[in-house]
Design an enzyme around this catalytic site. Structure first.
Site, PDB file in Angstrom:
ATOM      1  N   GLY A   1      -0.145   1.729   0.916  1.00 17.55           N
ATOM      2  CA  GLY A   1      -1.556   3.281   1.455  1.00 17.55           C
ATOM      3  C   GLY A   1      -0.705   3.946   2.753  1.00 17.55           C
ATOM      4  O   GLY A   1      -0.499   4.941   2.265  1.00 17.55           O
TER       5      GLY A   1
ATOM      6  N   TYR B   1       0.716   1.407  10.987  1.00 18.20           N
ATOM      7  CA  TYR B   1       0.843  -0.772  11.038  1.00 18.20           C
ATOM      8  C   TYR B   1       2.027  -0.971  12.733  1.00 18.20           C
ATOM      9  O   TYR B   1       1.784  -2.016  12.377  1.00 18.20           O
ATOM     10  CB  TYR B   1       1.318  -1.098  10.394  1.00 18.20           C
ATOM     11  CG  TYR B   1       0.905  -0.806   8.656  1.00 18.20           C
ATOM     12  CD1 TYR B   1      -0.681  -2.065   8.886  1.00 18.20           C
ATOM     13  CD2 TYR B   1       0.785  -0.142   7.836  1.00 18.20           C
ATOM     14  CE1 TYR B   1      -0.957  -1.982   7.687  1.00 18.20           C
ATOM     15  CE2 TYR B   1       0.228  -0.455   6.639  1.00 18.20           C
ATOM     16  CZ  TYR B   1      -0.706  -1.184   6.696  1.00 18.20           C
ATOM     17  OH  TYR B   1      -1.643  -1.032   5.772  1.00 18.20           O
TER      18      TYR B   1
ATOM     19  N   HIS C   1      -4.504   0.149  11.802  1.00 20.57           N
ATOM     20  CA  HIS C   1      -4.430  -1.106  11.837  1.00 20.57           C
ATOM     21  C   HIS C   1      -4.099  -2.948  12.688  1.00 20.57           C
ATOM     22  O   HIS C   1      -3.737  -2.983  11.710  1.00 20.57           O
ATOM     23  CB  HIS C   1      -4.385  -1.391   9.575  1.00 20.57           C
ATOM     24  CG  HIS C   1      -3.904  -0.140   9.142  1.00 20.57           C
ATOM     25  ND1 HIS C   1      -5.413   0.036   9.432  1.00 20.57           N
ATOM     26  CD2 HIS C   1      -3.895   1.326   8.184  1.00 20.57           C
ATOM     27  CE1 HIS C   1      -6.129   1.030   8.143  1.00 20.57           C
ATOM     28  NE2 HIS C   1      -4.973   1.657   7.845  1.00 20.57           N
TER      29      HIS C   1
END
Lengths: 223, 223
Positions: free
Chosen positions: A142, A148, A154
């Site tokens: 998403g 990332y 994250h």
């Protein structure tokens, strides 16, 4: 090459569905044999336990590995094991949910990667029972790629995937290829989607020359 | 304190069952209120998808977050959400399967940690919706502790658990306590088991003074 795609998305018209359909077309077109386990369509039952077995070797108290070692697997698990034994390449196709596999796909791993069939006490990692096979994750996220990256919100996707790439796939001795990741699929334009599918097609046609992240026989203690 | 224990083991007489029973006794005895979601006993359905909803806001094509945002949750999910909203402390009690949660428990996360209820686009991690709550993993492993040390065969347990402790629990803003881990339970002696249960009881009675691994409000970009 024999390819097993284990596909876990509830919506056939999702981007995951498109990636799965593309992989079937591209790999078949290239002369490979392809089987798909469409877990939602199969209504695959994800809760590992006594229902995995047609007969209990230890009926008094359920011990998962002990029952797996006895090997009285239910027909629906035996069918999945046969496909896994048959394949040269395993592709897991899924949406990344909570930085991991959807529950239905985790349940497939729990139940199909059985003790005695997929590993045992002396055969794992560099001496794994499935040496000679390759495996690859193909998934959507998403959030965009920037979240990332190392230092992103994250954190590194490679670190987050350690439990899957090393802990599940390489554990069986399979050579693990880098994941193919389509980031931020909920907000992609039609052009972005087409570009991802073209890149995935390219990857699928060049698996032979793709450098693994866990080569067969590599030691695990360096991680 | 209100405590929710989400328990995922198919065998009541397992060591996981003993840990769950102990936690209920110790916490209740200390004056806390405890609820248990016994996922196997409840026959909790782990496959997230259209069945999560009593009514579809977007019936043409299933989009998970969009449907979650619309909020027409099935009664069995609403019940779990109510328990989660009620609790001050969430304990996940499970056997570590493939370096992660069993499929049935991952499915509970997928379905209950819903967009709009547990997080949204602007509220996660240090600004998470569940700030003020705490969470802790309590689990068993098949392999001994030495295999989960840095340099051990499976590598650092903390790295392997990143996707759960940070990615699932801290993502919601909950303060995450260090996991309580009973290693190598299949081969423990009666004395070893008693020692683990005594240590777990001690931990449960000293939660207030237990240093979190993810304190509330901590930044995530340092990982």
């Amino acid at each position: 090459m024999n390819v097993l795609i284990v596909y876990a998305h509830p919506e056939p018209r999702s981007f995951n569905g498109a990636m799965k359909d593309l992989a079937v077309d591209v790999l078949t077109g290239a002369g490979h044999k392809v089987q798909v386990s469409d877990l939602y369509a199969m209504k695959f039952q994800p809760a590992g336990g006594p229902d995995d077995f047609t007969d209990r070797a230890f009926p008094d108290q359920f011990g998962y590995q002990a029952e797996q070692a006895a090997g009285h697997f239910a027909p629906e698990l035996k069918a999945e094991m046969d496909k896994l034994a048959w394949c040269d390449l395993l592709i897991l196709q899924f949406p990344l949910w909570w930085f991991s596999l959807p529950g239905i796909l985790k349940g497939w791993i729990d139940r199909v990667f059985a003790f005695g069939f997929a590993y045992d006490r002396s055969r794992s990692y560099e001496s794994g029972m499935f040496r000679g096979k390759r495996a690859m994750l193909a998934f959507t996220t998403g959030a965009p790629a920037s979240m990332y990256a190392a230092g992103g919100r994250h954190g590194s996707i490679d670190e987050l995937l350690l439990h899957v790439n090393r802990g599940m796939l390489y554990f069986l001795g399979m050579e693990v290829l880098p994941p193919f990741i389509a980031y931020g699929t909920p907000r992609l334009s039609a052009e972005d989607k087409a570009a991802y599918l073209a890149a995935y097609s390219e990857r699928l046609l060049n698996l032979e020359s793709t450098e693994p992240i866990y080569p067969a026989g590599s030691e695990t203690t360096t991680f």
